[in-house]
Design an enzyme around this catalytic site. Structure first.
Site, PDB file in Angstrom:
ATOM      1  N   SER A   1       0.868  -1.174   0.000  1.00  0.00           N
ATOM      2  CA  SER A   1       0.000   0.000   0.000  1.00  0.00           C
ATOM      3  C   SER A   1       0.906   1.225   0.000  1.00  0.00           C
ATOM      4  O   SER A   1       1.672   1.423   0.938  1.00  0.00           O
ATOM      5  CB  SER A   1      -0.901   0.007   1.233  1.00  0.00           C
ATOM      6  OG  SER A   1      -1.624   1.210   1.280  1.00  0.00           O
ATOM      7  N   ARG A   2       0.820   2.024  -1.067  1.00  0.00           N
ATOM      8  CA  ARG A   2       1.739   3.154  -1.182  1.00  0.00           C
ATOM      9  C   ARG A   2       1.216   4.409  -0.483  1.00  0.00           C
ATOM     10  O   ARG A   2       1.887   5.424  -0.474  1.00  0.00           O
ATOM     11  CB  ARG A   2       2.017   3.449  -2.661  1.00  0.00           C
ATOM     12  CG  ARG A   2       2.834   2.359  -3.326  1.00  0.00           C
ATOM     13  CD  ARG A   2       3.282   2.797  -4.711  1.00  0.00           C
ATOM     14  NE  ARG A   2       2.351   2.417  -5.739  1.00  0.00           N
ATOM     15  CZ  ARG A   2       2.332   1.230  -6.348  1.00  0.00           C
ATOM     16  NH1 ARG A   2       3.198   0.302  -5.990  1.00  0.00           N
ATOM     17  NH2 ARG A   2       1.461   0.966  -7.293  1.00  0.00           N
TER      18      ARG A   2
END
Length: 506
Positions: free
Chosen positions: A364-365
């Site tokens: 998850s950026r």
């Protein structure tokens, strides 16, 4: 008419003064060729790209190819009854879809018409299907968590409101199940959910509808269905219709979760459409603008700044891979557009690890910035521990004599894998997640048999809810775990362990 002549004259004068000439001029053309959901029309000189056209029988079409002598349009409905020579009328408006609160709890088609047999939907507003995404200035950073209720996701691959998180994996690995669980977990969270089914079987959509209804989730949900039996143009516009309805709620300052299930079939529908419109095929026969197809869709998901309404759209697009090949054309396109991906692995799924999230390839950026503080603090080492466990597992599967440290790391890893297993349609509150993660990462389960680790952790959460409800309420309210809360979990764990340890020997 029995009045005096002067009265009649004054009435006539009044009528004449208010008379408006209502002559309607509409540009029309005629069908030159029709077949496979595509009509070639001659005579519409001023037509716009993406404009709605109407045939004599009332069926709508979308202007797609603007050529010198003709217009190629995609028919948004059955082509039966449309013949060469039929008249086609310009509507003068871009394709749009009705939107409003009245749609909640309903199943609609790609044009916003109800298909659940519950009567018409009376909405006052329409939203354009194609719209430019909000600019950078109007957006806000993602800082509010969107809890999915799935322990493995919220702990290791968190999602924030306004994020675009791709769910990717082979068929039958639980992609839709994760999306449905996320929808179920929004109950009471003031989040509107839209599930867009593209090219799915009607029976599959009916099953999802029944699941959402059974758990009371249809009250805040809309299902938009463009089934496998619908023509390619209808499947093509479905996700744009879904996000247009989502934008209606976002403009009111509401939070929306939208699921696109799935964009692989959407790309195939667009490829069909493009080839029939005689556009040049490129890699894997997709047209050159297939990247733009998904980028202009997913870019509309965002979190708006307070002065622009403060609403958000969180997108969960789903992509199906072939034999785990994430480097294929469409998967790589969508990976590069989204803010992270949840990669589901067939081998994990078939070995009983469900949800089958591959920790190494999932990321998850954005969501880490929005993650609940308590979960972020406790689950910090979880991803590394699991990754180390997977490495050790590969290296030690053939060796019989292991040193104590390796054995301990393997045991700890096995317990982590066990507690992350979660049955379908059982999303968890944050407080339960914190208790289970704390017990696992602090090695409070070290003396619990591996096969009983999940049962014990879930039982411990139940025990705390019953014996120390104030601890659970504090976690749910503040999103933080105090020292007193940690102490309470440890004490409760010891007491509970003493009670149930007798059953392990038995």
């Amino acid at each position: 008419m029995n009045g005096k002549p002067e009265e009649i004259v004054s009435i006539l004068r009044e009528e004449i003064s208010h008379y408006e000439e209502k002559t309607q001029i509409s540009e029309t053309g005629s069908v030159v060729q029709i077949g496979d959901g595509i009509a070639t029309v001659y005579g519409l000189e001023n037509v716009m790209y993406g404009e709605l056209l109407e045939f004599e029988n009332g069926v709508k079409a979308l202007a797609m190819n603007l050529e010198t002598g003709s217009v190629g349009c995609a028919i948004l409905g059955p082509e039966e009854g449309i013949e060469e020579g039929d008249q086609v009328r310009r509507t003068g408006r871009r394709a749009d879809v009705p939107a409003g609160e009245e749609m909640l709890g309903r199943v609609i088609d790609a044009l916003g018409n109800p298909i659940d047999g519950k009567g018409p939907i009376h909405t006052e507003k329409t939203m354009p299907i194609e719209r430019e995404a909000s600019g950078v200035v109007t957006r806000e950073p993602v800082t509010v968590p969107l809890q999915t209720g799935i322990l493995a996701v919220d702990a290791m691959v968190p999602i924030g409101r306004g994020q675009r998180e791709l769910i990717i994996g082979d068929r039958q690995t639980g992609k839709t199940s994760i999306a449905v669980d996320a929808i179920l977990n929004q109950k009471g969270q003031n989040v509107i959910c839209i599930y867009v089914a593209i090219g799915q079987k009607n029976s599959t959509v009916a099953k999802i509808y029944n699941t959402l209804s059974k758990h009371g989730a249809m009250e805040y949900s809309i299902i938009l269905n463009a089934s496998a039996s619908e023509p390619a143009p209808v499947q093509y516009i479905a996700p744009y219709s879904g996000v247009a309805i989502a934008e209606y709620f976002m403009n009111q300052g509401r939070d929306v979760l939208i699921v696109y299930d799935d964009l692989s079939k959407h790309a195939v529908a667009y490829r069909t459409l493009s080839l029939l419109l005689k556009r040049s095929p490129g890699r894997e026969a997709y047209p050159g603008d297939v990247f733009y197809l998904h980028s202009r869709l997913l870019e509309r998901a965002c979190r708006m700044a307070p002065e622009y309404g403060g609403g958000s759209i969180t997108a969960l697009p789903i992509i199906e891979t072939q034999a785990g090949d994430v480097s294929a054309y469409i998967p790589t396109n969508v990976i590069s557009i989204t803010d992270g991906q949840l990669y589901l692995e067939s081998n994990l799924f078939h070995s009983g690890v469900r949800p089958a999230v591959n920790v190494g390839l999932s990321v998850s950026r954005v969501g880490g910035a929005a993650q609940t503080k308590a979960v972020k603090k406790i689950a910090g080492s979880l991803r590394i521990d699991l990754a180390q466990f997977r490495e050790l597992e590969v290296f030690t599967q053939f060796s019989s004599d292991l040193d104590a440290a390796t054995k301990e790391a393997l045991d700890h890893g096995n317990r982590l894998v066990e507690i992350l297993k979660q049955p379908l349609y059982h999303p968890m509150k944050v407080s339960r997640q914190v208790v289970i993660l704390y017990a696992a990462t602090q090695k409070l389960l070290a003396d619990v048999p591996v096969e009983r680790a999940r049962e014990f952790a879930w039982g411990l959460a139940d025990e705390l809810e019953k014996e120390r409800p104030q601890v659970m309420e504090e976690i749910d309210k503040t999103g933080q775990l105090s020292e007193a809360g940690e102490q309470a979990i440890r004490e409760c764990c010891e007491d509970y362990k003493k009670r149930v340890s007798a059953t392990w020997q038995a």
